[in-house]
Design a protein around this motif. Structure first.
Motif, mmCIF file in Angstrom:
data_model
loop_
_atom_site.group_PDB
_atom_site.id
_atom_site.type_symbol
_atom_site.label_atom_id
_atom_site.label_comp_id
_atom_site.label_asym_id
_atom_site.label_seq_id
_atom_site.Cartn_x
_atom_site.Cartn_y
_atom_site.Cartn_z
ATOM 1 N N UNK A 183 0.787 -1.226 0.000
ATOM 2 C CA UNK A 183 0.000 0.000 0.000
ATOM 3 C C UNK A 183 0.828 1.290 0.000
ATOM 4 N N UNK A 184 1.869 1.420 0.856
ATOM 5 C CA UNK A 184 2.651 2.654 0.826
ATOM 6 C C UNK A 184 3.283 2.933 -0.528
ATOM 7 N N UNK A 185 3.697 1.879 -1.236
ATOM 8 C CA UNK A 185 4.278 2.067 -2.557
ATOM 9 C C UNK A 185 3.246 2.649 -3.517
ATOM 10 N N UNK A 186 2.047 2.127 -3.444
ATOM 11 C CA UNK A 186 0.976 2.626 -4.306
ATOM 12 C C UNK A 186 0.577 4.035 -3.894
ATOM 13 N N UNK B 34 13.580 7.688 -3.210
ATOM 14 C CA UNK B 34 13.338 6.763 -4.311
ATOM 15 C C UNK B 34 14.094 5.454 -4.113
ATOM 16 N N UNK B 35 15.325 5.542 -3.582
ATOM 17 C CA UNK B 35 16.099 4.335 -3.287
ATOM 18 C C UNK B 35 15.341 3.463 -2.286
ATOM 19 N N UNK B 36 14.794 4.120 -1.249
ATOM 20 C CA UNK B 36 14.022 3.385 -0.242
ATOM 21 C C UNK B 36 12.800 2.721 -0.864
ATOM 22 N N UNK B 37 12.124 3.430 -1.754
ATOM 23 C CA UNK B 37 10.939 2.883 -2.411
ATOM 24 C C UNK B 37 11.310 1.666 -3.249
ATOM 25 N N UNK B 38 12.447 1.737 -3.955
ATOM 26 C CA UNK B 38 12.883 0.605 -4.768
ATOM 27 C C UNK B 38 13.237 -0.602 -3.910
ATOM 28 N N UNK B 39 13.897 -0.369 -2.782
ATOM 29 C CA UNK B 39 14.218 -1.464 -1.871
ATOM 30 C C UNK B 39 12.951 -2.128 -1.344
ATOM 31 N N UNK B 40 11.987 -1.299 -0.934
ATOM 32 C CA UNK B 40 10.721 -1.838 -0.431
ATOM 33 C C UNK B 40 9.989 -2.596 -1.534
ATOM 34 N N UNK C 240 11.339 -4.173 -3.997
ATOM 35 C CA UNK C 240 12.016 -5.447 -4.181
ATOM 36 C C UNK C 240 11.575 -6.450 -3.111
ATOM 37 N N UNK C 241 11.448 -5.973 -1.882
ATOM 38 C CA UNK C 241 10.988 -6.836 -0.800
ATOM 39 C C UNK C 241 9.582 -7.349 -1.044
ATOM 40 N N UNK C 242 8.706 -6.465 -1.500
ATOM 41 C CA UNK C 242 7.328 -6.858 -1.797
ATOM 42 C C UNK C 242 7.293 -7.851 -2.962
ATOM 43 N N UNK C 243 8.174 -7.655 -3.947
ATOM 44 C CA UNK C 243 8.239 -8.559 -5.085
ATOM 45 C C UNK C 243 8.621 -9.973 -4.641
ATOM 46 N N UNK C 244 9.555 -10.068 -3.718
ATOM 47 C CA UNK C 244 9.951 -11.377 -3.180
ATOM 48 C C UNK C 244 8.754 -12.047 -2.511
ATOM 49 N N UNK C 245 7.984 -11.260 -1.731
ATOM 50 C CA UNK C 245 6.798 -11.808 -1.078
ATOM 51 C C UNK C 245 5.782 -12.308 -2.102
ATOM 52 N N UNK C 246 5.588 -11.517 -3.162
ATOM 53 C CA UNK C 246 4.602 -11.885 -4.173
ATOM 54 C C UNK C 246 5.016 -13.163 -4.905
ATOM 55 N N UNK C 247 6.308 -13.279 -5.251
ATOM 56 C CA UNK C 247 6.809 -14.464 -5.943
ATOM 57 C C UNK C 247 6.650 -15.702 -5.069
ATOM 58 N N UNK D 203 14.166 5.515 4.298
ATOM 59 C CA UNK D 203 13.158 6.530 3.981
ATOM 60 C C UNK D 203 12.933 7.467 5.164
ATOM 61 N N UNK D 204 12.835 6.908 6.350
ATOM 62 C CA UNK D 204 12.600 7.717 7.547
ATOM 63 C C UNK D 204 13.755 8.684 7.787
ATOM 64 N N UNK D 205 14.988 8.190 7.625
ATOM 65 C CA UNK D 205 16.173 9.030 7.832
ATOM 66 C C UNK D 205 16.226 10.170 6.821
#
Length: 296
Positions: A104-107, A125-131, A133-140, A278-280
């Motif tokens: 959801x946060x990505x969307x 943007x780097x943080x968004x890409x990392x997240x 990638x993590x979501x993609x692993x979960x989906x796969x 992202x928070x930092x």
């Protein structure tokens, strides 16, 4: 900013622990739970409006077509989200709900950039890409398209966007959202009661009391979320949402004992790394903006 962060954390912590609450009504169909949730939410917000003596302002809270459409969309999106979440929790898919709220946060960020023209720094943007990638692993890991997770993510992101665009008064906006769907929920409850298919009467007395309190359990987090959406950029509100799926994920593993695989653990690690980055970056950006404004 501080108030917005506090409201956002309260909202997402509450949503993170909601699976514990809805599991108490596992014997009830999801539609019936949703209908009760809507009815008692209106009762609760009506008490708040009465206490604040703001009934006279209710009509003027949605003065034009734009605000009326926004309220209608908010009601539809959040009702769909509620139903999917309740169904998933009570059918052993809590990990998939956490996947949905990780997505959801990505969307939300994509919606914020496209529709609200918010700008992100390179670090964000780097943080968004990392997240991502993590979501993609979960989906796969699921091996198929996780429709429940995607639907939860999109419906809540659309709800947040509609709230941001509408810019309504927090309490009165929430009141209108529940008013819009109340007739449908109330008629449905009357119908299943007359048809003899209602299950609420079979609940123990303490469960009935807790079901009546579902209005407060629903409205308070929405109230806090609405406050946060007014005080913070939508992209930041969306990213703080990671608190909710993390809480739900921990509940799924340690309380509901759903299987948690090694790929999911790796994905979880990527998402938390993204959250830290992202928070930092967002904190530094906010602090720099504050210093500039003070100097001006």
């Amino acid at each position: 900013m501080k108030k917005g962060v506090i409201y956002s954390v309260l909202a997402y912590l509450s949503w993170g622990f909601l699976p514990l609450y809805w599991r108490l009504f596992q014997s009830m169909p999801a539609w019936e739970i949703l209908a009760h949730r809507i009815v008692w939410s209106l009762v609760f917000v009506a008490i708040l409006v009465s206490a604040a003596k703001r009934w006279k302002q209710l009509k003027s809270a949605v003065p034009n077509l734009k605000s009326k459409v926004a309220v209608l969309l908010c009601s539809i999106f959040i009702s769909c989200n509620w139903f999917l979440f309740i169904w998933a929790v009570n059918n052993g898919h809590v990990i998939e709900t956490s996947l949905g709220y990780y997505m959801n946060p990505l969307i939300s960020v994509v919606f914020a950039v496209i529709f609200l023209k918010e700008r992100l720094s390179v670090g964000q943007w780097v943080a968004i890409l990392l997240a991502g990638f993590g979501v993609l692993i979960m989906a796969i890991q699921y091996g198929t398209i996780p429709w429940v997770a995607i639907s939860l993510a999109v419906s809540f992101a659309l709800y947040g966007l509609a709230k941001k665009i509408a810019g309504l008064d927090v309490l009165l906006g929430l009141t209108w959202e529940t008013i819009v769907v109340f007739p449908i929920a109330f008629i449905y409850l009357l119908y299943i009661q007359s048809a003899g298919s209602a299950t609420v009467s079979s609940l123990p007395s303490y469960s009935i009391v807790l079901l009546l309190l579902s209005g407060a359990a629903t409205a308070l987090p929405l109230f806090w979320f609405a406050q946060a959406a007014k005080l913070l950029p939508l992209s930041m509100v969306g990213f703080i949402q990671y608190i909710a799926p993390t809480t739900s994920l921990l509940l799924a593993i340690f309380v509901f004992h759903e299987p948690f695989t090694e790929p999911q653990l790796i994905a979880f690690s990527f998402i938390w790394l993204a959250l830290l980055i992202y928070s930092f970056v967002t904190f530094k950006k906010s602090r720099a903006t504050k210093i500039i404004n003070q100097a001006a």
